[in-house]
Design an enzyme around this catalytic site. Sequence first.
Site, PDB file in Angstrom:
ATOM      1  N   GLY B 319      42.220  37.113  40.573  1.00  0.00           N
ATOM      2  CA  GLY B 319      42.681  38.031  39.928  1.00  0.00           C
ATOM      3  C   GLY B 319      43.016  37.291  37.574  1.00  0.00           C
ATOM      4  O   GLY B 319      42.495  36.132  38.115  1.00  0.00           O
ATOM      5  N   SER B 320      44.272  37.633  37.944  1.00  0.00           N
ATOM      6  CA  SER B 320      44.055  37.325  36.381  1.00  0.00           C
ATOM      7  C   SER B 320      44.592  35.493  36.635  1.00  0.00           C
ATOM      8  O   SER B 320      43.655  35.127  35.131  1.00  0.00           O
ATOM      9  CB  SER B 320      45.186  37.908  35.489  1.00  0.00           C
ATOM     10  OG  SER B 320      44.195  38.782  35.777  1.00  0.00           O
ATOM     11  N   VAL B 321      44.593  34.901  36.992  1.00  0.00           N
ATOM     12  CA  VAL B 321      45.205  33.622  37.056  1.00  0.00           C
ATOM     13  C   VAL B 321      43.796  32.922  36.793  1.00  0.00           C
ATOM     14  O   VAL B 321      43.890  31.573  36.459  1.00  0.00           O
ATOM     15  CB  VAL B 321      45.244  33.080  38.676  1.00  0.00           C
ATOM     16  CG1 VAL B 321      45.530  31.192  39.273  1.00  0.00           C
ATOM     17  CG2 VAL B 321      46.530  34.051  38.982  1.00  0.00           C
TER      18      VAL B 321
END
Lengths: 368, 597
Positions: B319-321
């Site tokens: 995801g956004s990581v």
Amino acid sequence: MIDRRLLSHTPWALLFLFVLLVGAGLVNLYSASSLRFEDGLGVESFFRKQLVWSGLGLLVFLGLLLFHYRHLRALAWPMYGMGLLLLVGVRMFGKTISGAQRWLDLGPLHFQPTEFVKVTVIILTAKILARMEGSLGWKELLNVLAVALVPALFISRQPDLGSALNILLIGGGMILFKGLRPAVLKTLILAAPVLVPFGWFFLKDYQKQRILVFLDPTADPRGAGYHVLQSQIAIGSGGFWGKGFLQGTQSQLRFLPEKHTDFAFAVFGEEWGFVGSILLIGLFCLFLYHLALVAEEAKNAFGKCLAAGVFFYFFWQVLINIGMVLGIMPVVGIPLPFMSYGGSSLLMNFFLLAVVVNVAMRRFMFKR
Amino acid sequence: MSRFRPPRDAPLWAGPTVLFGLTVVLFAVLGVRLWYLQVVKADFYHSKAQENRTRQRVLYAPRGVIRDAEGTLVAENVPAYAVAVVREECGDIQATLDQIARWTGVDRDALQKSFELGKRRTKSFEEQVVVPNVTFDTVALIESQRHRWPGVSVVVRPKRFYATGALLAHVLGYVARANEEELARDPELLLGDDVGKLGVELALERRLRGKKGLESFEVDAAGRVLGTTRLRDPVPGEDLQLGIHLPLQRAGVRALMGKAGTVVVLDADTGHVLTMVSSPSYDPNEFVAGISQARWNALQEDPLHPMQNRPIQSVYPPGSVFKLVLAGAALEAGVVTPSTIIYCNGKYAVGDREYRCWRRGGHGRVDLRKSIRESCDVYYYTVGERLGPWAMSEFARRCGWAQATGVDLPHERIGVVPSPAWKLERLGRKWVGGDTINMSIGQGYTVATPLQITRFVAALVNGGRLLRPLLLSSDAPEVQGQLPMKESTRRLILEAMVAVVNEEGGTARVLARPGIRIGAKTGTAQVVKLMDQYEKKETKDIPYKYRDHAWLACFAEKDGRRYAIVAFVEHGGHGGSEAGPVAGAMIDALFGRGGMP
């Protein structure tokens, strides 16, 4: 009663060999009955008991030399009868050791009448053979053989097949010594292959088992084949020079069964090696040679037949026992003279030797 | 028979010469046989006699114990009782086994099976363990009746015990009886030995096991022992100390509150693993005693997969990581500068498709710092398109993604960083524009293990060194690579991460703690492209298996101590709100009272 010539005709070589063999037997028994650890059983007493029996044997030996052996001729039947009575006695009051009823309990010592019976058979057979002229025909053969056959049947019921067979073989040997008519001999040789399988049905199961095990000892290494395998391991592991006195692992650690009685030779073979064993067999050989010499030089047929009987007495025992320990004969309970523990047997060894020495000493008495 | 008559000397058939000849011939046979036994076969019989009297016995070496970083025993050896038989001494082996089954309550068929298996591996005069691990009551029962059952014995052998139970199950793994395959592969193993099956017990089996000793002893025919000789001393296994601190581990388990997920804490400067929680867990002691088929099935069929060691055996979309990686890639490739402004109106069109930012209204003017702080999707759609899939893929790999961490644990997965070539090969389809868009926000094919992400965060903090995660406190740091970014780029990313925690609009403001420098990146990874029916619903209203995964990757720094922490809640929903408190609990445990020294 004691004549100077008696001493001059004493077979010293025979006596010397006898002393050597008894000595070797005692040394070996000491090793066979020594223990590496305490368990309170006191098996060492076998050695002490054997010493006592030897002492007794020596007295019998010396005592017998005082009398002329011709008196044995008169005693032949009474002794034989007494032997048969003892066998019946054993049957009724005998002491049972490892499944066989062979011993009479005489306080501290047990007496095995079988040994005495062997002696009476030799004397009676010698007496009957000496009376016969020329070689034996069928009638004479059966007459003489019956002397051995009757006690052998008794003994085989004890059960002690080895001793029964031994008595028959001694009788047979004496008959051959005396001589059979050629026709009789030929018929017997031809009939043997028929008679042997027939005998199989008279054997007890454990006796059949022993013969099967002899044919293939590895079939049951923990059970019936155990004796044979362990004794061969003992002898084989002794190697050329042996492991040394009291150093045999097979015997000292008790892998070897019956090591003080029937398998005493295995203990000897393990500790003294090929060199010692061959020497011992050589001693027996020489001993037998000197017995045969006595038979040769005896002054009459009775003396000759007596000496021949004693010859066969020792000959068969040595041959069968060592053959059994070496794994080339079936396991039968026949002791090795002088080596195996057994008082009655040792006593009879002394007795029979005294008879032979007696024959030898008195061989020239009537030559003027 | 008168004395004066000449004796009637009948001619003898076999004279003394014949007798003596017979003797010599037959005795020669004995001599030949003697020569054969004692000279020809002497060596053979000598070794037979040796076999008769010497036997050998194995001396077991104790397995090394395992402690946590503070010295508390977490894997130790306790005495256990087993029932053994010596086949040679049992009269009737089947009857003996019947009796053993009655004593122990073990199924008779199972007992027969284990007996047959062991029969081939033990000699008939050796003790063969047939029932491992019996209770003391059973031992007392057997001892009282044993005299009637020759050949049966009770042997005492060490048994592995994990005092912390489920707390460290995934890290330690467990030992259990070696199976047929392991026995065949490893000649040092003997029947009835325990061997590491999972975790550190498996990975470091060689160091823990030690070496067995050997003793020979002389016996007599009755089997009595007469004397013993040490042939080889046993070498005890090595005692090991983990870098994991039990209090931290407990804090992690508490914070996850039984939800499926994981927390990993690395010392950012050395790579030592200080916490590695996988939730839910299981009790490894069950396996040591021999787990029942029913229990095993229950563990395997549990929908939350308690046996799974999530930090290394599970891969999830980041995801956004993943935006942390893309920010670095974009700056290094020069497709943006720190001050480049990209306008976010909440939508991004590729061809005739339209992709949305997570914030419907858009973020307006976005620079790099704001793109991380507020996790703007449109910014990264743009950057991703400018970089293209090859550049993104290459950069991510060099940051340690889709590369094994090399931690001392078995069955580590390496994850995926896709590329057009990868897609063609694995899926047989061409890379399309939508794949690039998905990849730029860490969705689609990109998957990584939580431990890989923790290692990446540690590298961001420690000056760019990719370190091997270390389980043992005695392990020396091991640099595996260098992040492919300039110092200035790295600092910029770290500052943006601090802004995520400390600035207005940051997605992880729950982490803010006074006096500690904390930087973070949240991630909410979609499990499936959410169907419209769930689009506007709250997390709790969506079925569990469709809920998003919640990520929080952060670092915390104070007084020269720097830690990388990754918290992950499976199907947890939103990263900041679900995984954030878990990471926060770890920071409190690390720096708070009663925490790390």
